[in-house]
Design a protein around this motif. Structure first.
Motif, short mmCIF file in Angstrom:
data_model
loop_
_atom_site.label_atom_id
_atom_site.label_comp_id
_atom_site.label_asym_id
_atom_site.label_seq_id
_atom_site.Cartn_x
_atom_site.Cartn_y
_atom_site.Cartn_z
N TRP A 164 24.47 -13.39 56.48
CA TRP A 164 25.89 -13.21 56.75
C TRP A 164 26.74 -13.66 55.58
O TRP A 164 26.25 -14.20 54.59
N ARG A 165 28.02 -13.46 55.74
CA ARG A 165 29.00 -13.84 54.72
C ARG A 165 30.11 -14.68 55.36
O ARG A 165 30.73 -14.26 56.33
N ARG A 166 30.30 -15.87 54.84
CA ARG A 166 31.45 -16.71 55.20
C ARG A 166 32.07 -17.19 53.90
O ARG A 166 31.46 -17.96 53.17
N ASP A 167 33.27 -16.71 53.60
CA ASP A 167 33.89 -17.06 52.33
C ASP A 167 34.71 -18.33 52.45
O ASP A 167 34.79 -18.95 53.51
N PRO A 219 32.86 -24.46 49.40
CA PRO A 219 33.27 -25.85 49.21
C PRO A 219 33.04 -26.69 50.47
O PRO A 219 33.98 -27.14 51.13
N ILE A 220 31.76 -26.89 50.82
CA ILE A 220 31.43 -27.58 52.07
C ILE A 220 30.37 -28.65 51.81
O ILE A 220 29.69 -28.63 50.79
N GLU A 221 30.25 -29.57 52.78
CA GLU A 221 29.22 -30.61 52.68
C GLU A 221 27.84 -30.05 53.01
O GLU A 221 26.85 -30.40 52.38
N GLY A 222 27.78 -29.22 54.05
CA GLY A 222 26.51 -28.67 54.50
C GLY A 222 26.04 -27.52 53.64
O GLY A 222 26.70 -27.11 52.68
N GLU A 223 24.86 -26.99 53.98
CA GLU A 223 24.28 -25.88 53.22
C GLU A 223 24.94 -24.55 53.57
O GLU A 223 25.38 -24.34 54.70
N ASP A 224 25.00 -23.66 52.57
CA ASP A 224 25.39 -22.28 52.89
C ASP A 224 24.20 -21.34 52.77
O ASP A 224 24.31 -20.14 53.00
N PHE A 225 23.03 -21.90 52.43
CA PHE A 225 21.77 -21.17 52.52
C PHE A 225 20.68 -22.15 52.91
O PHE A 225 20.60 -23.26 52.38
N GLY A 226 19.83 -21.73 53.83
CA GLY A 226 18.72 -22.57 54.24
C GLY A 226 17.49 -21.74 54.59
O GLY A 226 17.60 -20.66 55.16
N GLY A 242 18.36 -18.22 56.46
CA GLY A 242 19.74 -18.27 56.93
C GLY A 242 20.72 -18.37 55.80
O GLY A 242 20.68 -19.32 55.00
N SER A 243 21.63 -17.40 55.72
CA SER A 243 22.58 -17.37 54.61
C SER A 243 23.99 -17.10 55.10
O SER A 243 24.20 -16.31 56.03
N ALA A 244 24.95 -17.76 54.46
CA ALA A 244 26.37 -17.45 54.67
C ALA A 244 27.01 -16.98 53.38
O ALA A 244 28.23 -16.98 53.24
N VAL A 245 26.18 -16.56 52.42
CA VAL A 245 26.70 -16.19 51.10
C VAL A 245 26.25 -14.80 50.65
O VAL A 245 26.18 -14.50 49.46
N VAL A 246 25.96 -13.92 51.60
CA VAL A 246 25.55 -12.56 51.25
C VAL A 246 26.76 -11.79 50.72
O VAL A 246 27.84 -11.79 51.33
N PHE A 247 26.61 -11.11 49.61
CA PHE A 247 27.70 -10.34 49.02
C PHE A 247 27.62 -8.88 49.49
O PHE A 247 26.55 -8.30 49.49
N PRO A 248 28.76 -8.28 49.88
CA PRO A 248 30.09 -8.86 50.03
C PRO A 248 30.45 -9.14 51.49
O PRO A 248 31.52 -9.63 51.78
N LYS A 249 29.52 -8.82 52.44
CA LYS A 249 29.82 -8.98 53.86
C LYS A 249 28.51 -9.16 54.62
O LYS A 249 27.42 -9.05 54.04
#
Length: 360
Positions: A164-167, A219-226, A242-249
């Motif tokens: 997923w993507r969370r900007d 800009p977070i304390e926790g992981e954006d990929f695991g 698990g990802s929150a940094v997939v480009f672009p959505k």
């Protein structure tokens, strides 16, 4: 069946699904109060419920303080949709007041808090359910039926992929997101549903967990990929990406299960589409076509049957389909992954108390 009186605590992002579930279960439930520390959000949820019910004569009270609400209102069930870090404290207080609880995921941020929630529910003879609503999806139910019928043969491996993507805007809009105290990282927030489904299907208790995680761009304390590797006591292996940094959505949310006698893959926006169904003697196309349901949001449509089940569990005095005992398992896997990240070592089960706050 008794018509149960509900109160909603926490009126943010996910709360519309709670309102929707109550509207669709209108014959057996009624929303009598909303509560949020931001009063305008409590008012908005009250109005949303009344508008969807199309009944301006309904009376829904609004509160900023849930303790005051519990003192003043006749409430059977509390549904808790606050920041994750407050779930346990609020649920324990409500259950000690004799209220049944539906809690959004994760149920708590530590093993000790989760265990206390389970014990408090038992002590007060109230029902505790956690919103792992994707368990109710039709393809997931079909998959569970195959697992329980031993159609897979020996379970070998399974994979949960949440790409997923969370900007940055997602996190700055609600500063509690991504913090160790109130949220954790993408494994806890975005991935816990699919981790729950993976462990539920693999058919065995967890033996150990190893993880590699990082924070690449947010800009977070926790992981954006695991990434998590899970060894089950029955020998099967689970893999979580698990990802929150997939480009672009958002790209996919997929659950894949592999046994010696069967293969199944479920994807879609909310693990709602059967992609692959391969078992000896079964026609894949006909099974797939019979289970397709259109979904327009990542939360899916599972809140409605989950609320229905809890209402029936209360009236029938039975265990909810998704209980606190069920929900502590995916939580334990994620907290073990965090401990593994911190120590650099595999973590053996059973997991002793660990909290996301221990990552600080």
């Amino acid at each position: 069946m008794k018509k149960l009186k509900f109160a909603l605590i926490g009126c943010g992002r996910i709360s519309y699904k709670n309102v929707e579930a109550l509207v669709k279960n209108r014959d057996s439930s009624q929303l009598v109060a909303t509560c949020d520390v931001k009063l305008d959000r409590a008012i908005a949820k009250k109005d949303e419920y009344i508008n969807k019910m199309q009944d301006e004569n309904l009376e829904v009270k609004i509160y900023e303080d849930y303790k005051e609400m519990l003192e003043n209102e006749d409430i059977d069930v509390v549904t808790i949709a606050t920041e994750s870090g407050y779930h346990a404290e609020i649920a324990i207080y409500c259950m000690n007041k004799g209220k049944h609880c539906i809690v959004e995921k994760p149920m708590a941020m530590s093993i000790d808090d989760a265990n206390e929630m389970i014990e408090v529910a038992k002590k007060n003879n109230v029902k505790l359910s956690v919103s792992h609503q994707n368990r109710f999806n039709a393809p997931i139910q079909k998959l569970r039926e195959a697992v329980e019928g031993n159609k897979f043969g020996r379970m070998m491996n399974g994979t949960a992929r949440i790409l997923w993507r969370r900007d940055e805007g997602y996190y700055t809009q609600a500063p509690w997101r991504g913090t160790w105290d109130l949220d954790g990282g993408t494994l806890m927030n975005q991935c816990i549903h699919n981790i729950d489904l993976l462990q539920w299907m693999m058919g065995g208790e967890v033996e150990r967990v190893y993880a590699e995680c990082d924070t690449f761009r947010n800009p977070i304390e926790g992981e954006d990929f695991g990434a998590i590797l899970i060894r089950f006591k029955n020998g099967a292996i689970g893999i979580v990406e698990g990802s929150a940094v997939v480009f672009p959505k958002n790209l996919e949310e997929t659950l894949s299960i592999f046994g010696t006698e069967g293969t199944a893959v479920i994807g879609g926006l909310a693990v709602n589409e059967l992609k692959t169904w391969r078992f000896e003697g079964e026609d894949e196309d006909s099974v797939k076509s019979s289970l397709q349901v259109e979904i327009d949001n990542v939360y899916g449509e599972g809140h409605t049957p989950l609320f229905k089940d809890v209402i029936e569990a209360i009236n029938e005095d039975r265990k909810p389909y998704v209980s606190g005992e069920d929900a502590i398992v995916p939580l334990s896997i994620i907290l073990a992954a965090y401990k593994s990240r911190k120590t650099g070592m595999p973590v053996q089960f059973p997991l002793e108390n660990f909290s996301s706050s221990d990552m600080k």
